[in-house]
Design a protein around this motif. Sequence first.
Motif, PDB file in Angstrom:
ATOM      1  N   TRP A   1     -92.712 -42.214 -37.798  1.00  0.00           N
ATOM      2  CA  TRP A   1     -92.022 -41.570 -38.915  1.00  0.00           C
ATOM      3  C   TRP A   1     -91.759 -42.570 -40.034  1.00  0.00           C
ATOM      4  CZ3 TRP A   1     -86.396 -42.329 -39.514  1.00  0.00           C
ATOM      5  CH2 TRP A   1     -85.877 -41.640 -40.615  1.00  0.00           C
ATOM      6  N   LEU A   2     -91.392 -43.794 -39.690  1.00  0.00           N
ATOM      7  CA  LEU A   2     -91.138 -44.801 -40.715  1.00  0.00           C
ATOM      8  C   LEU A   2     -92.422 -45.184 -41.445  1.00  0.00           C
ATOM      9  CD1 LEU A   2     -88.568 -47.079 -38.858  1.00  0.00           C
ATOM     10  CD2 LEU A   2     -88.102 -45.412 -40.669  1.00  0.00           C
ATOM     11  N   MET A   3     -93.536 -45.209 -40.750  1.00  0.00           N
ATOM     12  CA  MET A   3     -94.818 -45.480 -41.408  1.00  0.00           C
ATOM     13  C   MET A   3     -95.153 -44.370 -42.402  1.00  0.00           C
ATOM     14  SD  MET A   3     -97.017 -46.931 -38.179  1.00  0.00           S
ATOM     15  CE  MET A   3     -96.594 -48.512 -37.416  1.00  0.00           C
ATOM     16  N   TYR A   4     -94.863 -43.158 -42.012  1.00  0.00           N
ATOM     17  CA  TYR A   4     -95.051 -41.982 -42.889  1.00  0.00           C
ATOM     18  C   TYR A   4     -94.119 -42.073 -44.101  1.00  0.00           C
ATOM     19  CZ  TYR A   4     -93.265 -37.107 -43.706  1.00  0.00           C
ATOM     20  OH  TYR A   4     -92.768 -35.926 -44.213  1.00  0.00           O
ATOM     21  N   GLU A   5     -92.846 -42.434 -43.866  1.00  0.00           N
ATOM     22  CA  GLU A   5     -91.886 -42.573 -44.961  1.00  0.00           C
ATOM     23  C   GLU A   5     -92.302 -43.671 -45.935  1.00  0.00           C
ATOM     24  OE1 GLU A   5     -89.283 -40.879 -45.851  1.00  0.00           O
ATOM     25  OE2 GLU A   5     -89.000 -39.562 -44.134  1.00  0.00           O
ATOM     26  N   LYS A   6     -92.847 -44.738 -45.408  1.00  0.00           N
ATOM     27  CA  LYS A   6     -93.285 -45.841 -46.268  1.00  0.00           C
ATOM     28  C   LYS A   6     -94.356 -45.377 -47.245  1.00  0.00           C
ATOM     29  CE  LYS A   6     -95.618 -50.315 -46.037  1.00  0.00           C
ATOM     30  NZ  LYS A   6     -96.187 -51.339 -45.129  1.00  0.00           N
TER      31      LYS A   6
ATOM     32  N   LEU B   1     -77.516 -38.978 -37.689  1.00  0.00           N
ATOM     33  CA  LEU B   1     -77.914 -39.625 -38.940  1.00  0.00           C
ATOM     34  C   LEU B   1     -78.182 -41.117 -38.771  1.00  0.00           C
ATOM     35  CD1 LEU B   1     -75.390 -37.950 -41.431  1.00  0.00           C
ATOM     36  CD2 LEU B   1     -77.767 -37.314 -41.012  1.00  0.00           C
ATOM     37  N   GLY B   2     -78.396 -41.573 -37.548  1.00  0.00           N
ATOM     38  CA  GLY B   2     -78.469 -43.000 -37.257  1.00  0.00           C
ATOM     39  C   GLY B   2     -79.588 -43.751 -37.937  1.00  0.00           C
ATOM     40  N   ALA B   3     -80.716 -43.114 -38.200  1.00  0.00           N
ATOM     41  CA  ALA B   3     -81.880 -43.849 -38.712  1.00  0.00           C
ATOM     42  C   ALA B   3     -82.039 -43.757 -40.221  1.00  0.00           C
ATOM     43  CB  ALA B   3     -83.149 -43.350 -38.022  1.00  0.00           C
ATOM     44  N   THR B   4     -81.039 -43.251 -40.939  1.00  0.00           N
ATOM     45  CA  THR B   4     -81.212 -43.092 -42.386  1.00  0.00           C
ATOM     46  C   THR B   4     -81.351 -44.437 -43.095  1.00  0.00           C
ATOM     47  OG1 THR B   4     -78.800 -42.920 -42.592  1.00  0.00           O
ATOM     48  CG2 THR B   4     -80.053 -40.862 -42.530  1.00  0.00           C
ATOM     49  N   ARG B   5     -80.712 -45.486 -42.564  1.00  0.00           N
ATOM     50  CA  ARG B   5     -80.884 -46.815 -43.167  1.00  0.00           C
ATOM     51  C   ARG B   5     -82.326 -47.280 -43.049  1.00  0.00           C
ATOM     52  NH1 ARG B   5     -76.286 -49.875 -40.015  1.00  0.00           N
ATOM     53  NH2 ARG B   5     -76.410 -47.959 -38.789  1.00  0.00           N
ATOM     54  N   LEU B   6     -82.970 -46.935 -41.929  1.00  0.00           N
ATOM     55  CA  LEU B   6     -84.366 -47.315 -41.752  1.00  0.00           C
ATOM     56  C   LEU B   6     -85.271 -46.518 -42.682  1.00  0.00           C
ATOM     57  CD1 LEU B   6     -84.607 -47.708 -37.862  1.00  0.00           C
ATOM     58  CD2 LEU B   6     -84.074 -49.413 -39.611  1.00  0.00           C
ATOM     59  N   GLN B   7     -84.880 -45.295 -42.980  1.00  0.00           N
ATOM     60  CA  GLN B   7     -85.652 -44.494 -43.932  1.00  0.00           C
ATOM     61  C   GLN B   7     -85.621 -45.149 -45.308  1.00  0.00           C
ATOM     62  OE1 GLN B   7     -84.054 -40.552 -44.869  1.00  0.00           O
ATOM     63  NE2 GLN B   7     -86.121 -39.744 -44.794  1.00  0.00           N
ATOM     64  N   VAL B   8     -84.460 -45.609 -45.726  1.00  0.00           N
ATOM     65  CA  VAL B   8     -84.352 -46.311 -47.012  1.00  0.00           C
ATOM     66  C   VAL B   8     -85.204 -47.574 -46.987  1.00  0.00           C
ATOM     67  CG1 VAL B   8     -82.789 -47.542 -48.558  1.00  0.00           C
ATOM     68  CG2 VAL B   8     -82.065 -45.391 -47.526  1.00  0.00           C
ATOM     69  N   ALA B   9     -85.171 -48.302 -45.879  1.00  0.00           N
ATOM     70  CA  ALA B   9     -85.981 -49.514 -45.758  1.00  0.00           C
ATOM     71  C   ALA B   9     -87.461 -49.190 -45.907  1.00  0.00           C
ATOM     72  CB  ALA B   9     -85.721 -50.186 -44.408  1.00  0.00           C
ATOM     73  N   ALA B  10     -87.907 -48.142 -45.230  1.00  0.00           N
ATOM     74  CA  ALA B  10     -89.331 -47.795 -45.249  1.00  0.00           C
ATOM     75  C   ALA B  10     -89.797 -47.362 -46.632  1.00  0.00           C
ATOM     76  CB  ALA B  10     -89.609 -46.687 -44.222  1.00  0.00           C
ATOM     77  N   THR B  11     -89.044 -46.481 -47.296  1.00  0.00           N
ATOM     78  CA  THR B  11     -89.468 -46.040 -48.628  1.00  0.00           C
ATOM     79  C   THR B  11     -89.421 -47.192 -49.626  1.00  0.00           C
ATOM     80  OG1 THR B  11     -87.229 -45.220 -49.103  1.00  0.00           O
ATOM     81  CG2 THR B  11     -88.814 -43.627 -48.256  1.00  0.00           C
ATOM     82  N   SER B  12     -88.480 -48.103 -49.445  1.00  0.00           N
ATOM     83  CA  SER B  12     -88.423 -49.284 -50.315  1.00  0.00           C
ATOM     84  C   SER B  12     -89.666 -50.147 -50.132  1.00  0.00           C
ATOM     85  CB  SER B  12     -87.160 -50.105 -50.013  1.00  0.00           C
ATOM     86  OG  SER B  12     -85.986 -49.395 -50.347  1.00  0.00           O
ATOM     87  N   LEU B  13     -90.121 -50.279 -48.903  1.00  0.00           N
ATOM     88  CA  LEU B  13     -91.322 -51.068 -48.633  1.00  0.00           C
ATOM     89  C   LEU B  13     -92.560 -50.450 -49.274  1.00  0.00           C
ATOM     90  CD1 LEU B  13     -90.679 -52.079 -44.923  1.00  0.00           C
ATOM     91  CD2 LEU B  13     -90.917 -53.625 -46.866  1.00  0.00           C
ATOM     92  N   GLY B  14     -92.616 -49.120 -49.290  1.00  0.00           N
ATOM     93  CA  GLY B  14     -93.753 -48.461 -49.939  1.00  0.00           C
ATOM     94  C   GLY B  14     -93.862 -48.830 -51.397  1.00  0.00           C
ATOM     95  N   ARG B  15     -92.730 -48.829 -52.087  1.00  0.00           N
ATOM     96  CA  ARG B  15     -92.731 -49.185 -53.507  1.00  0.00           C
ATOM     97  C   ARG B  15     -92.975 -50.668 -53.717  1.00  0.00           C
ATOM     98  NH1 ARG B  15     -87.442 -47.378 -54.754  1.00  0.00           N
ATOM     99  NH2 ARG B  15     -87.492 -46.321 -52.740  1.00  0.00           N
TER     100      ARG B  15
END
Length: 387
Positions: free
Chosen positions: A73-78, A243-257
């Motif tokens: 999921w984090l790879m997808y979010e990235k 909601l535990g992984a929302t910080r990781l979601q922010v990390a992943a989308t930030s990495l994409g940019r």
Amino acid sequence: MHFAPTEEQQMIIDTTRAFVEKELYPHEALVERTGHLPMELIKEIQPKAMAAGLYAANMPEEVGGAGLDTLSWLMYEKELGRANYALHWTCVARPSNILLAGSDEQREKYLYPCIKGEKWDCLAMTEPGAGSDLRGMTATAKEDGDDFVLNGTKHFISHADIADFAIVFMATGEEETPRGKKKLITAFFVDKGTPGFTVREGYRNVSHRGYTNAVLEFDNCRLPRSAVLGEVHKGFQVANDWLGATRLQVAATSLGRAERAFEHALQYSAERKQFGQQISKFQGVSFKLADMALEIKAANLLTWEAGWKFDQGSVTEADMSMAKLKATEVLAMVADEAIQIHGGMGLMDELPLERIWRDARVERIWEGTSEIQRHIISRDLLRPLGG
């Protein structure tokens, strides 16, 4: 832990990136220049995202999602994170996982329509006087017979203008603790159009144009007990569980940019010539590229490790805070250096760099500021020592 994506994960990466480049990139200029994401464009892209298997991919298979493990999921979010935030968040929606905490009746009313693209949700915690300190919230829900009556204000509520309902956290009482009185919090479903519930236009934001925020006002808003999500007074428990992984979601989308900005800088440095040679030959530029690549890789590894540990059940709060802190600060550095390498052209809106630079600023604030993340990390370090 393996450091190469599996065949399935690589397919997720390739499919998501192809979709982003084909379906989202072409509309970025429109959203950036108008600050608005037209509903007709959302409705045009939504079915394409569903056909590609990308819509609500964060949800389990049994409720109609893709059933991705956390790392996948984090790879997808990235990959989604490479695009304008409003476009990827709204057109390829990922409903809040907290909806999974609902009863069967609540799932039918709220969860499944969000997965099908028929409704949107929004999450309302933050108040004008209570940001990171959620226990300081003053908005209340008081029992009145079989109902609850809500009063107070929430702000900075993302995409509440198009949301069909809000998941709202309210103070419902107090309890005595060794450190004094502590607020008891309850989560509620509040449908748009409920008497006493008003959604007002929020603030103009320098980051993420087209991705709106709103002010939610509650004035004697009456809700039945069936609107409670989870249990009364257990709102934080519901949030912590779902909601535990929302910080990781922010990390992943930030990495994409960050990677998108880096790719632009790398390509430009190899093509641009000054004083008779490519600017990448100058140490002042080549060292920047080396530092950018190093920091991106470090942030990637922290994020992937935390995602992997999340699936193993061994992740800590510090793991997730480290990933979020590192990725968001790396994004800021990479965006700034990419513009520096491009010179004046980096600030022009012909390129996505000035947008990525602007958008980077909010990532160190929402989902817990950088200072909050450092507090969590240091607390985990010191707790075993009695600190």
